[in-house]
Design an enzyme around this catalytic site. Structure first.
Site, PDB file in Angstrom:
ATOM      1  N   ARG A  28      52.039  16.126  64.347  1.00  0.00           N
ATOM      2  CA  ARG A  28      53.032  16.969  64.864  1.00  0.00           C
ATOM      3  C   ARG A  28      52.296  18.059  65.538  1.00  0.00           C
ATOM      4  NH1 ARG A  28      55.989  19.833  60.629  1.00  0.00           N
ATOM      5  NH2 ARG A  28      54.020  19.809  59.743  1.00  0.00           N
ATOM      6  N   SER A  73      43.788  16.537  57.598  1.00  0.00           N
ATOM      7  CA  SER A  73      44.200  16.019  56.247  1.00  0.00           C
ATOM      8  C   SER A  73      43.149  15.074  55.521  1.00  0.00           C
ATOM      9  CB  SER A  73      45.537  15.593  55.991  1.00  0.00           C
ATOM     10  OG  SER A  73      46.288  16.583  56.580  1.00  0.00           O
ATOM     11  N   ASP A 124      45.378  19.842  54.827  1.00  0.00           N
ATOM     12  CA  ASP A 124      46.745  20.236  54.727  1.00  0.00           C
ATOM     13  C   ASP A 124      47.321  20.912  53.499  1.00  0.00           C
ATOM     14  OD1 ASP A 124      45.745  18.013  53.155  1.00  0.00           O
ATOM     15  OD2 ASP A 124      47.618  16.510  53.754  1.00  0.00           O
TER      16      ASP A 124
HETATM   17  C1  GLC Z   1      43.697  12.763  50.807  1.00  0.00           C
HETATM   18  C2  GLC Z   1      42.753  13.536  51.892  1.00  0.00           C
HETATM   19  C3  GLC Z   1      42.702  14.944  51.577  1.00  0.00           C
HETATM   20  C4  GLC Z   1      44.129  15.241  51.750  1.00  0.00           C
HETATM   21  C5  GLC Z   1      45.194  14.500  50.775  1.00  0.00           C
HETATM   22  C6  GLC Z   1      46.809  14.771  51.050  1.00  0.00           C
HETATM   23  O1  GLC Z   1      43.222  12.756  49.709  1.00  0.00           O
HETATM   24  O2  GLC Z   1      41.404  13.221  51.330  1.00  0.00           O
HETATM   25  O3  GLC Z   1      42.052  15.803  52.473  1.00  0.00           O
HETATM   26  O4  GLC Z   1      44.538  16.638  51.468  1.00  0.00           O
HETATM   27  O5  GLC Z   1      45.071  13.192  51.310  1.00  0.00           O
HETATM   28  O6  GLC Z   1      46.817  14.447  52.505  1.00  0.00           O
END
Ligand code: GLC
Length: 453
Positions: free
Chosen positions: A75, A137, A191
């Site tokens: 996004r 993320s 995230d």
């Molecule tokens: C995975 C990633 C982490 C993220 C999570 C949710 O665990 O390693 O960084 O926050 O997914 O997206």
């Protein structure tokens, strides 16, 4: 060996996946131990990654771009932060990465993302200069709010040439290469951190963020003095810590289905908790159990239906659909079975499948709740304060009864005090949070307002 019945098999599974009250409490204690080890820089399953940012004041203001990338949906947002306690304004568009962009090569991946930003600006007729906050993320090692080196891919991503690199620099380079002018990436965040910031901008009780989606993870606010590993310059008393709790692995109620799933995964030995809890894996766990029950002759007449025969072929959204049907005869599940080419779709099979799904998702909700219980009690063991946890992700928002089962577990653990811990649903907070972090970064960078000049 005497042949087992379907009921006996379900009883065996219920025991195997049970998370007793005692087990929850052991897990919480073990989680605290792993948190402390991670903060001290000792080896363990929680990396406890410093995010170099504290809670927002709510007075951050200005217009920023944000990029939210954590799944194949990417996004791009323009966010107007009012800084006066009112809700931020935003416009956003969603773009789709394809498998090749995610799996092959980092250059291809970042070029695609730079083009999404370009398309967003052109289609929305936006001109001028913007600072951009980047929600990425995956686990990153940060040296500041504006630098994050990818530690390892998770969630099945494999693009080459990104591990070990600073993703802010990669994105800035891609923007330059794709001739997207006027945009500069000034901050990066996980995230979970973005989600926390988005709620905390308006809610002073918020001190943790959680994602329960394709992957799972938690971040929380910690006293900087408690971070005993060296972190380099940082001037504030508190800092958000991205725990990478999907990798948590101590005192988990694991069984041989978890071991099997792990061995067949892209990252064996890693992300143990994520593999019990998150959307990428729940369907696969159910599939492995179903295949086993078929092998034992107690499901589908001992013949494995095709839909259960391919690795990761049974997605977690199917589990949601199955659990939505709470009719005694599992009528809707039966018609789904027929739709998947399973004949005869008898009521016994449908009910047993639904029970398997409930057993697997029930454990997931209890484990997820326990990790959040551990998070809020690390510095407030008797829950003297209030804790709002911003939670986002498809499993949390869409999976029938998941949130309710988590809350039930928190009540079991905390009794009367459970009301001090609030699971606050946050939709698409991570993009908004990235913009807030970009604003913090601009405020803190000497000459930050001229950074684009
Ligand atoms: C995975 C990633 C982490 C993220 C999570 C949710 O665990 O390693 O960084 O926050 O997914 O997206």
């Amino acid at each position: 060996m005497a042949k087992t019945t379907r009921d006996e098999e379900l009883t065996r599974l219920r025991r195997l996946f049970a998370v007793t009250d005692g087990r929850l409490r052991t897990l919480i204690e073990a989680f605290h131990g792993e948190m402390r080890r991670g903060l001290a820089g000792e080896p363990g399953s929680l990396q406890m990654l410093p995010a170099f940012v504290d809670l927002p004041t709510g007075r951050e203001r200005g217009t920023f771009l944000a990029l939210d990338m954590g799944g194949t949906n990417v996004r791009v947002l323009r966010v107007d932060l009012p800084g006066d306690g009112s809700f931020p304004g935003r416009i956003e568009d969603q773009f789709q990465l394809n498998r090749e962009q995610v799996a092959a090569d980092g250059k291809v991946l970042f070029a695609a993302i730079a083009r999404f930003i370009d398309r967003f600006l052109r289609e929305r007729a936006l001109s001028g200069r913007y600072r951009l906050g980047f929600t990425f993320s995956f686990p990153i090692r940060q040296r500041s709010i504006a630098r994050g080196d990818l530690i390892a891919w998770t969630k099945g991503w494999t693009a080459e040439g990104v591990v070990g690199r600073d993703v802010v620099e990669l994105l800035n380079q891609a923007l330059a290469a794709e001739k997207v002018s006027g945009v500069r990436v000034v901050s990066v965040n996980n995230d979970t951190t973005g989600t926390l910031m988005a709620l905390a901008y308006l809610d002073p009780d918020c001190d943790a963020g959680c994602i329960l989606g394709t992957g799972t993870n938690i971040c929380y606010r910690e006293r900087t003095a408690e971070i005993r590993k060296p972190i380099g310059p940082y001037g504030r008393d508190f800092m958000i810590i991205n725990m990478e709790s999907g990798n948590y692995n101590a005192a988990l109620p694991r069984n041989h289905y978890d071991d099997l799933l792990d061995r067949q995964s892209e990252n064996p030995g890693l992300q143990a908790e994520e593999k019990m809890v998150s959307g990428k894996y729940l369907g696969e766990l159910v599939r492995l159990v179903v295949a086993d029950l078929c092998g034992r002759g107690v499901l589908f007449g001992g013949r494995l239906p095709e839909i259960f025969s391919v690795r990761e072929g049974f997605g977690s959204e199917r589990l949601s659909e199955i659990e939505e049907d709470d009719s005694p005869g599992a009528d809707d599940v039966r018609s789904r079975l027929r739709g998947w080419g399973i004949r005869p779709a008898d009521a016994g099979d449908a009910r047993a499948l639904r029970e398997v799904v409930r057993i697997v998702s029930g454990r997931a909700a209890r484990v997820a709740a326990a990790t959040l219980a551990a998070t809020v009690t690390i510095n407030d063991s008797s829950l003297d304060g209030k804790h709002a946890i911003a939670v986002d992700g498809s499993i949390f928002h869409k999976y029938p009864g998941f949130k309710a089962r988590m809350e039930e577990t928190l009540r079991e653990l905390f009794g009367d005090r459970a009301g001090r811990v609030r699971l606050a649903p946050m939709q698409d907070g991570s993009g908004l949070g990235a913009a807030i972090i970009a604003a913090v970064s601009a405020d803190e960078t000497p000459g930050g307002s001229e950074i684009l000049g």
